[in-house]
Design a protein around this motif. Sequence first.
Motif, short mmCIF file in Angstrom:
data_model
loop_
_atom_site.label_atom_id
_atom_site.label_comp_id
_atom_site.label_asym_id
_atom_site.label_seq_id
_atom_site.Cartn_x
_atom_site.Cartn_y
_atom_site.Cartn_z
N PRO A 94 153.60 17.89 -3.97
CA PRO A 94 154.31 17.93 -2.68
C PRO A 94 154.36 19.32 -2.06
O PRO A 94 154.52 20.32 -2.75
CB PRO A 94 155.71 17.44 -3.04
N HIS A 95 154.23 19.35 -0.73
CA HIS A 95 154.32 20.59 0.04
C HIS A 95 155.19 20.37 1.28
O HIS A 95 155.28 19.26 1.81
CB HIS A 95 152.94 21.06 0.49
N SER A 96 155.79 21.45 1.72
CA SER A 96 156.41 21.49 3.04
C SER A 96 155.66 22.50 3.89
O SER A 96 154.76 23.19 3.39
CB SER A 96 157.90 21.85 2.95
N PHE A 97 156.07 22.61 5.16
CA PHE A 97 155.29 23.41 6.10
C PHE A 97 156.18 24.22 7.03
O PHE A 97 157.31 23.82 7.34
CB PHE A 97 154.41 22.50 6.96
N MET A 98 155.62 25.33 7.51
CA MET A 98 156.14 26.03 8.68
C MET A 98 154.98 26.20 9.64
O MET A 98 153.91 26.68 9.26
CB MET A 98 156.73 27.39 8.33
N VAL A 99 155.18 25.77 10.88
CA VAL A 99 154.16 25.87 11.91
C VAL A 99 154.54 27.01 12.85
O VAL A 99 155.67 27.04 13.36
CB VAL A 99 154.02 24.55 12.70
N SER A 100 153.61 27.92 13.08
CA SER A 100 153.88 29.10 13.90
C SER A 100 152.91 29.17 15.08
O SER A 100 151.73 28.82 14.95
CB SER A 100 153.74 30.37 13.06
N GLY A 101 153.43 29.63 16.20
CA GLY A 101 152.61 29.85 17.38
C GLY A 101 153.47 30.42 18.49
O GLY A 101 154.66 30.14 18.58
N ASN A 102 152.87 31.26 19.33
CA ASN A 102 153.62 31.89 20.43
C ASN A 102 154.85 32.62 19.92
O ASN A 102 155.90 32.64 20.58
CB ASN A 102 154.01 30.84 21.48
N MET B 259 157.10 32.36 26.11
CA MET B 259 156.22 31.44 25.38
C MET B 259 157.06 30.54 24.48
O MET B 259 158.11 30.94 24.00
CB MET B 259 155.21 32.21 24.55
N SER B 260 156.54 29.32 24.24
CA SER B 260 157.34 28.31 23.56
C SER B 260 156.46 27.45 22.67
O SER B 260 155.24 27.44 22.77
CB SER B 260 158.02 27.40 24.58
N LEU B 261 157.12 26.69 21.80
CA LEU B 261 156.55 25.53 21.15
C LEU B 261 157.41 24.33 21.49
O LEU B 261 158.60 24.46 21.81
CB LEU B 261 156.46 25.71 19.63
N PHE B 262 156.81 23.14 21.42
CA PHE B 262 157.51 21.90 21.72
C PHE B 262 157.51 21.02 20.47
O PHE B 262 156.48 20.90 19.79
CB PHE B 262 156.83 21.18 22.89
N ASN C 59 151.94 23.37 21.40
CA ASN C 59 152.11 24.15 22.62
C ASN C 59 151.53 23.36 23.79
O ASN C 59 151.43 22.13 23.71
CB ASN C 59 151.46 25.54 22.47
N ASN C 60 151.15 24.02 24.85
CA ASN C 60 150.66 23.30 26.02
C ASN C 60 149.22 22.80 25.89
O ASN C 60 148.75 22.03 26.74
CB ASN C 60 150.76 24.19 27.27
N SER C 61 148.52 23.19 24.84
CA SER C 61 147.12 22.81 24.73
C SER C 61 146.75 22.19 23.39
O SER C 61 145.73 21.49 23.30
CB SER C 61 146.21 24.02 24.99
N GLU C 62 147.52 22.44 22.34
CA GLU C 62 147.17 21.89 21.03
C GLU C 62 148.45 21.62 20.24
O GLU C 62 149.49 22.23 20.47
CB GLU C 62 146.26 22.85 20.27
#
Length: 271
Positions: free
Chosen positions: A123-131, A1-4, A21-24
Amino acid sequence: MSLFIASLNSGSNGNCYYIGNNSEAVLIDAGISCRETEKRMKRLGLPMSRVKAIFISHEHSDHIAGVRVLSKKFKLPVYITDHTLQYSGLELETTVSFRAAEPVTIGTLTIHAFTKYHDAGDPHSFMVSGNAVNIGIFTDIGRCCEQVTRYFKNCHAAFLEANYDRDMLFNGGYPYHLKKRISGGNGHLSNDEALQLFLQHRPAYMSHLLLAHLSKNNNTPEIVADLFRAHRGNTEVIVASRFEETAVFEVRNSNEPIPAPVPVYSQTSLF
């Protein structure tokens, strides 16, 4: 599984980062026009229909210039803190307030927001997680505080600010007050500070590092590339452009040391 992941633009003329990912997918900031966002995503083969939300880090124009038209045209909710919305002066159709340490779920993606040091209202920063993949977005950061290092240590890939070369800044023509604003702990990360964060806190499984938000007047892609060249190990290092999109990169969910990076397209990697 991956993120792009991809940078659609990175610099004081506009910032916009794609993670999905492949859908969102989500966009972090929307600092370039709706038209340019569409054009660049189309060139990369990324359908706008995959984007489900826009997250805004702070109210400076290079992070919000395109958000009103983009969100209206594609009916995208804009996740923005109450204070940032107030300071921005934006009038948006659909906004959702977020707060640090309260994860937001967009489909199978989870977006973690955290506060940072920068000369903006909230101000904020982010971490995006999935798969089982974590992607950090660490730009417009005045200093490498505990929050930044804690999230960076868990990232399989990251967009990391390398805004200025110290010699270029301090020997250049900017007035003293602007030099102090940039380097004073609430402005931007220097190349050297970005490198130290990378050297001290990079996880062994970090496959991609996209150096972001380079100054037009106080940095060059060649300077920062040369600085990171000897230290990158197995991490692919890409300098994100202020003029065009990067390639799309696939980030996999291995928590083991990586033998080699895995780009989807070959352009823009400098090493």
